[in-house]
Design a protein around this motif. Structure first.
Motif, mmCIF file in Angstrom:
data_model
loop_
_atom_site.group_PDB
_atom_site.id
_atom_site.type_symbol
_atom_site.label_atom_id
_atom_site.label_comp_id
_atom_site.label_asym_id
_atom_site.label_seq_id
_atom_site.Cartn_x
_atom_site.Cartn_y
_atom_site.Cartn_z
ATOM 1 N N GLY A 465 -8.962 5.063 7.988
ATOM 2 C CA GLY A 465 -8.520 6.301 8.617
ATOM 3 C C GLY A 465 -7.061 6.323 8.995
ATOM 4 N N LYS A 466 -6.293 5.313 8.593
ATOM 5 C CA LYS A 466 -4.871 5.265 8.936
ATOM 6 C C LYS A 466 -4.061 5.976 7.851
ATOM 7 C CE LYS A 466 -3.243 1.464 10.650
ATOM 8 N NZ LYS A 466 -2.846 0.042 10.851
ATOM 9 N N PRO A 467 -3.048 6.770 8.232
ATOM 10 C CA PRO A 467 -2.236 7.485 7.237
ATOM 11 C C PRO A 467 -1.541 6.513 6.285
ATOM 12 C CG PRO A 467 -1.822 8.315 9.452
ATOM 13 C CD PRO A 467 -2.639 7.080 9.609
ATOM 14 N N PHE A 468 -1.408 6.937 5.028
ATOM 15 C CA PHE A 468 -0.690 6.124 4.042
ATOM 16 C C PHE A 468 0.752 5.922 4.495
ATOM 17 C CE2 PHE A 468 -2.926 6.580 -0.359
ATOM 18 C CZ PHE A 468 -4.068 6.005 0.187
ATOM 19 N N ASN A 469 1.250 4.687 4.328
ATOM 20 C CA ASN A 469 2.673 4.460 4.519
ATOM 21 C C ASN A 469 3.400 4.763 3.206
ATOM 22 O OD1 ASN A 469 2.409 2.155 2.834
ATOM 23 N ND2 ASN A 469 1.942 0.853 4.608
ATOM 24 N N GLU A 470 4.717 4.633 3.218
ATOM 25 C CA GLU A 470 5.495 4.994 2.026
ATOM 26 C C GLU A 470 5.112 4.151 0.813
ATOM 27 O OE1 GLU A 470 7.678 7.394 1.165
ATOM 28 O OE2 GLU A 470 7.019 8.312 3.037
ATOM 29 N N SER A 471 4.841 2.877 1.037
ATOM 30 C CA SER A 471 4.466 2.003 -0.074
ATOM 31 C C SER A 471 3.139 2.435 -0.685
ATOM 32 C CB SER A 471 4.388 0.553 0.417
ATOM 33 O OG SER A 471 3.958 -0.299 -0.620
ATOM 34 N N GLN A 472 2.174 2.806 0.160
ATOM 35 C CA GLN A 472 0.878 3.254 -0.342
ATOM 36 C C GLN A 472 1.000 4.575 -1.096
ATOM 37 O OE1 GLN A 472 -0.914 2.936 3.612
ATOM 38 N NE2 GLN A 472 -2.494 1.577 2.756
ATOM 39 N N ILE A 473 1.816 5.465 -0.587
ATOM 40 C CA ILE A 473 2.030 6.747 -1.283
ATOM 41 C C ILE A 473 2.645 6.497 -2.656
ATOM 42 C CG2 ILE A 473 3.358 8.898 -1.253
ATOM 43 C CD1 ILE A 473 3.083 8.902 1.809
#
Length: 518
Positions: A465-473
């Motif tokens: 449930g944690k928002p994607f960080n830039e690396s994940q995006i």
């Protein structure tokens, strides 16, 4: 030691050539020579020096020298044997013995009579006639062999030596290097490889020529092609590996002659062909030229594990280590968790399974079993050395999602598929090498497509449930560009051409690592 031709001259010449008389005393001495001790022979030299013939003195000198120099002679032969047995594996010792040889002793002994043509042969023959030689050799052979073996073992495992053998190569090395708490700078650099050629010369990609075409990405592992891997983690391979993959697959001279662009499993190649067909239709609908290009994009670390290349190296290291049955069982059990049919790394059937062109997922599981800290220690390697040894030189350290290093054109026609000779993949597909720019991030050359897909993931969350960080995006966008069937090819317009040319200049000035710096 004397040349055997000298001994032959002595034996064929006969004692009659001696200018001195063959006295009764001489005959008695010759008859009983095999029972003489070193002390007796020394006395003979002193007593007969001038009166007994030159050849008799030579026999006596050889007997004495063979006793005193037995250790040096043995050491000399031992060094020769070590280099003969282990030289091919990279172990070499100095040929010069530490102890004096019989030849050295002869050089230091005074001589009472003049030398003759057969003198050297007579001196060597005298060495064989004394039983003291055999008595010396037996304990010397045992002791020296034991010491030499220990010296080699100590040197190769980094233990101190007593310099019995002088300089031993290779020097001692800690083949496995611990990577925690900090990665040593040597890890990832310890390998030897040779570029065997066989690729077309790199050329610049003239992007202006392809205005109106569409370009898409295709994930390829970062391995090299036609490079011979000779050692990893300072360990010489029993069977050097010749690499077969990566972006060099497109640039192989024979492949370009046959219009072969890439290779993969049949199911993957079918998807690639469908994507190209869809991209061509989208391009024509948008008023484009109908030409479709693709560029291999870099995958993540250890992406080569699907291929036979790491597995081949690991089997080699397994054999060199002469792994215990318990270790083989441990590896087999891990692999059999997902592949119960696996026959085992220590069986011919299991190795055939690992190297089967259709068993890429099995290979990945096997490599995972070997790439544990315990097994790296046991088999004496670092996984980073193996991976970097296989990786193409111009892709070392390049992150996931970079492309344009090489570009292929499919023209205006559908892909043609054919059986592949690649040991890791079953099916080739057509493509023509049209040059390269260097390593460019997908967000630069896939500008519109990248930005459109990125918006889809701006509000994405992970499984917790944690928002994607830039690396994940970024990873999600790269994955979509590589796998989706539609809406993932970029039309090349003049604005994109200018952007890519400007980025190419930055690469030339700064290198790919700093080209994206503002």
């Amino acid at each position: 030691m004397a040349d055997y031709r000298d001994m032959a001259a002595a034996l064929s010449g006969g004692y009659g050539q001696d200018t001195g008389p063959i006295t009764a005393g001489t005959l008695i001495t010759l008859k009983n020579g095999k029972k003489a001790t070193a002390g007796d022979l020394l006395g003979m030299i002193k007593g007969y020096g001038q009166t007994v013939g030159s050849n008799l003195e030579s026999l006596s000198r050889g007997g004495v020298a063979s006793v005193i120099g037995a250790g040096g002679d043995l050491e000399s032969f031992g060094r020769m044997g070590i280099n003969k047995l282990y030289g091919a594996g990279g172990v070499n010792v100095s040929p010069t013995p530490v102890l004096p040889t019989s030849a050295d002793i002869l050089g230091m002994m005074p001589r009472g009579t003049a030398t003759r043509q057969e003198t050297a042969g007579m001196e060597e023959l005298g060495g064989y006639m004394t039983p003291a030689t055999a008595k010396v050799l037996k304990p010397a052979v045992t002791g020296y062999a034991r010491l030499a073996g220990q010296e080699i073992s100590n040197k190769l495992t980094g233990q101190p030596t007593r310099s019995l053998l002088g300089t031993i190569t290779p020097e001692s090395q800690f083949i496995y290097m611990p990577t925690r708490p900090k990665m040593p700078p040597e890890v990832g650099t310890r390998y030897q490889r040779t570029d065997l050629g066989g690729l077309v010369a790199p050329q610049a990609f003239d992007i202006q020529k392809y205005k109106g075409a569409s370009i898409g990405t295709i994930p390829w592992d970062n391995s090299s092609r036609n490079v011979r891997i000779e050692s990893v983690s300072d360990e010489t391979l029993l069977n050097p590996l010749i690499t077969t993959g990566g972006q060099g697959h497109l640039m192989d001279v024979l492949h370009q002659q046959k219009n072969i662009g890439g290779a993969s499993a049949k199911s993957i190649v079918d998807r690639i062909a469908d994507r190209v067909d869809v991209a061509r239709k989208e391009n024509l609908d948008a008023g484009g030229s109908g030409v479709v290009l693709q560029t291999p994009t870099t995958m993540g670390a250890f992406s080569e594990n699907y291929s036979v290349q790491p597995t081949t190296v690991l089997i080699d290291l397994f054999d060199k280590r002469k792994a215990a049955k318990s270790k083989a069982n441990e590896i087999n059990k891990f692999v059999q968790e997902d592949y119960p049919e696996f026959a085992g790394i220590n069986t011919p059937e299991g190795r055939a399974q690992l190297l089967d062109v259709n068993n890429g997922q099995l290979r990945k599981k096997f490599v995972r079993s070997m790439y544990t800290e315990d097994n790296e220690k046991y088999f004496k390697f670092n996984r980073q050395d193996i991976s970097n040894a296989i990786t193409a030189e111009d892709l070392l350290g390049v992150p996931r999602g970079y492309g344009l290093n090489v570009v292929m054109s499919h023209g205006k026609k559908p892909l043609t598929l054919s059986p592949s000779s690649n040991p890791s993949y079953t099916t080739d597909f057509s493509g023509k090498y049209v040059g390269g720019v260097g390593n460019v991030p997908s967000e630069v050359f896939m500008r519109d497509r990248y930005n459109a897909i990125r918006k889809e993931y701006e509000n994405a969350v992970d499984k917790n449930g944690k928002p994607f960080n830039e690396s994940q995006i970024h990873d999600a966008v790269i994955g979509a560009l590589e796998k989706r069937k539609a809406g993932v090819f970029q039309i090349i317009d003049q604005q994109l051409i200018d952007q890519i040319k400007a980025y190419e200049e930055k690469i030339k000035q700064r290198g790919w690592k700093d080209a994206s710096r503002k």
